[in-house]
Design a protein around this motif. Sequence first.
Motif, PDB file in Angstrom:
ATOM      1  N   SER A  59       0.842  -1.213   0.000  1.00  0.00           N
ATOM      2  CA  SER A  59       0.000   0.000   0.000  1.00  0.00           C
ATOM      3  C   SER A  59       0.868   1.249   0.000  1.00  0.00           C
ATOM      4  N   VAL A  60       1.826   1.284   0.929  1.00  0.00           N
ATOM      5  CA  VAL A  60       2.680   2.474   1.091  1.00  0.00           C
ATOM      6  C   VAL A  60       3.531   2.707  -0.154  1.00  0.00           C
ATOM      7  N   LYS A  61       4.118   1.633  -0.676  1.00  0.00           N
ATOM      8  CA  LYS A  61       4.963   1.721  -1.880  1.00  0.00           C
ATOM      9  C   LYS A  61       4.181   2.343  -3.043  1.00  0.00           C
ATOM     10  N   ASN A  62       2.924   1.892  -3.203  1.00  0.00           N
ATOM     11  CA  ASN A  62       2.082   2.399  -4.292  1.00  0.00           C
ATOM     12  C   ASN A  62       1.669   3.853  -4.088  1.00  0.00           C
ATOM     13  N   ILE A  63       1.412   4.227  -2.834  1.00  0.00           N
ATOM     14  CA  ILE A  63       1.022   5.624  -2.556  1.00  0.00           C
ATOM     15  C   ILE A  63       2.209   6.554  -2.821  1.00  0.00           C
ATOM     16  N   VAL A  64       3.387   6.146  -2.339  1.00  0.00           N
ATOM     17  CA  VAL A  64       4.595   6.970  -2.530  1.00  0.00           C
ATOM     18  C   VAL A  64       4.865   7.160  -4.027  1.00  0.00           C
ATOM     19  N   LEU A  88       6.626  12.637  -5.763  1.00  0.00           N
ATOM     20  CA  LEU A  88       7.308  13.838  -5.274  1.00  0.00           C
ATOM     21  C   LEU A  88       8.795  13.563  -5.144  1.00  0.00           C
ATOM     22  N   GLU A  89       9.579  14.467  -5.665  1.00  0.00           N
ATOM     23  CA  GLU A  89      11.031  14.290  -5.625  1.00  0.00           C
ATOM     24  C   GLU A  89      11.549  14.377  -4.190  1.00  0.00           C
ATOM     25  N   ASN A  90      12.464  13.500  -3.834  1.00  0.00           N
ATOM     26  CA  ASN A  90      13.110  13.483  -2.493  1.00  0.00           C
ATOM     27  C   ASN A  90      12.107  13.457  -1.331  1.00  0.00           C
ATOM     28  N   LEU A  91      10.995  12.763  -1.508  1.00  0.00           N
ATOM     29  CA  LEU A  91      10.006  12.665  -0.425  1.00  0.00           C
ATOM     30  C   LEU A  91      10.617  11.902   0.749  1.00  0.00           C
ATOM     31  N   ASP A  92      10.561  12.505   1.927  1.00  0.00           N
ATOM     32  CA  ASP A  92      11.113  11.873   3.132  1.00  0.00           C
ATOM     33  C   ASP A  92       9.974  11.128   3.846  1.00  0.00           C
ATOM     34  N   TRP A  93       9.956   9.803   3.728  1.00  0.00           N
ATOM     35  CA  TRP A  93       8.833   9.030   4.282  1.00  0.00           C
ATOM     36  C   TRP A  93       9.332   7.771   4.985  1.00  0.00           C
ATOM     37  N   ILE A  94       8.459   7.202   5.820  1.00  0.00           N
ATOM     38  CA  ILE A  94       8.768   5.937   6.500  1.00  0.00           C
ATOM     39  C   ILE A  94       7.453   5.245   6.870  1.00  0.00           C
ATOM     40  N   LEU A  95       7.498   3.932   6.963  1.00  0.00           N
ATOM     41  CA  LEU A  95       6.357   3.151   7.452  1.00  0.00           C
ATOM     42  C   LEU A  95       6.694   2.657   8.848  1.00  0.00           C
ATOM     43  N   SER A  96       5.743   2.829   9.788  1.00  0.00           N
ATOM     44  CA  SER A  96       5.966   2.358  11.158  1.00  0.00           C
ATOM     45  C   SER A  96       4.662   1.766  11.698  1.00  0.00           C
ATOM     46  N   TYR A  97       4.756   1.196  12.904  1.00  0.00           N
ATOM     47  CA  TYR A  97       3.605   0.461  13.471  1.00  0.00           C
ATOM     48  C   TYR A  97       3.287   0.947  14.876  1.00  0.00           C
ATOM     49  N   GLN A  98       1.991   1.074  15.152  1.00  0.00           N
ATOM     50  CA  GLN A  98       1.511   1.627  16.425  1.00  0.00           C
ATOM     51  C   GLN A  98       0.768   0.574  17.254  1.00  0.00           C
TER      52      GLN A  98
END
Length: 306
Positions: free
Chosen positions: A211-216, A221-231
């Motif tokens: 899901s995250v890979k496809n949204i990113v 967006l160039e140089n988007l600073d993102w991460i996936l984490s768990y709550q």
Amino acid sequence: MKKAIILFNLGGPDKLENVEPFLFNLFNDPAILNLPTIFRYPLAKLISNRRAPVAKKIYEEIGGASPILKLTEDQSSELEKKLNLSQSFDDYKCFVVMRCWHPRASEIIKKVQAYNPEEIVLMPLYPQYSAATSGSSIKEWKDICKKNNYNTKTTTICCYPTDKNFIEAHTKEILKKIKDLKNFKLIFSAHGLPEKNIKKGDPYQWQVEQSVKNIVKNLNLENLDWILSYQSRVGPLKWIGPSTEDIIVENAKNGKHIVLVPIAFVSEHSETLVELDIEYKKLAVDNGCNQYTRVPALGTNVDFIN
């Protein structure tokens, strides 16, 4: 042709005195506590009793009840409207079934039987499949159908982690929030699971990653600073990571504007309205962050309903 759509969600207490019985239903689910009934029942009683005071405080923060039923009913009504407007040959009716609070499968099956559809479509409102969420709801529905000797043709939509409308819905909600932001960290936060569940073959973590890979990719967006984490980690077991709390602390200390995306929830409830909006925001502020933005759950977003 008459078709019934069964929308599954977890549910939540509708008043404070129902917090403990709601928690009991949650922990008495074999998909959550995988023990024989003779051990699971007393343990679920004990855990729900011990957790109730803290959980009550959480629900007090959002007015003493979970909004999840009303929000799921809104989704149900939008979906039913959309399905019936989009073509003329089938007649659709949507039914909401909650796993841990009302309306339960045992109540809704009577309404479905009264509607008398020629086909039933099971549709979990969990985009990514886990045995503990979608799996448990689908199993309960099928068990109740068997018990009632009800065997109408049934189709199951297990999950939709990379569905183009689901991806587009998230993309648009994120863009609305980040369009004027500088120096931000985009944190996709999903509900965690014990590591042992994943090792046993549960596809949840892999599907969340897709899901995250496809949204990113769709954000483009160039140089988007993102991460996936768990709550929402609970108990002594090792959970999948990294933890959203740790990521928030690290980025708050680095002076980043924190932008949180609930990636595995499609309705607002205690884990978004309290955990993300109140507890994690406080954690960010306590660690030096004054810029904290939360992207909403999809709710009745047009692309999501599509």
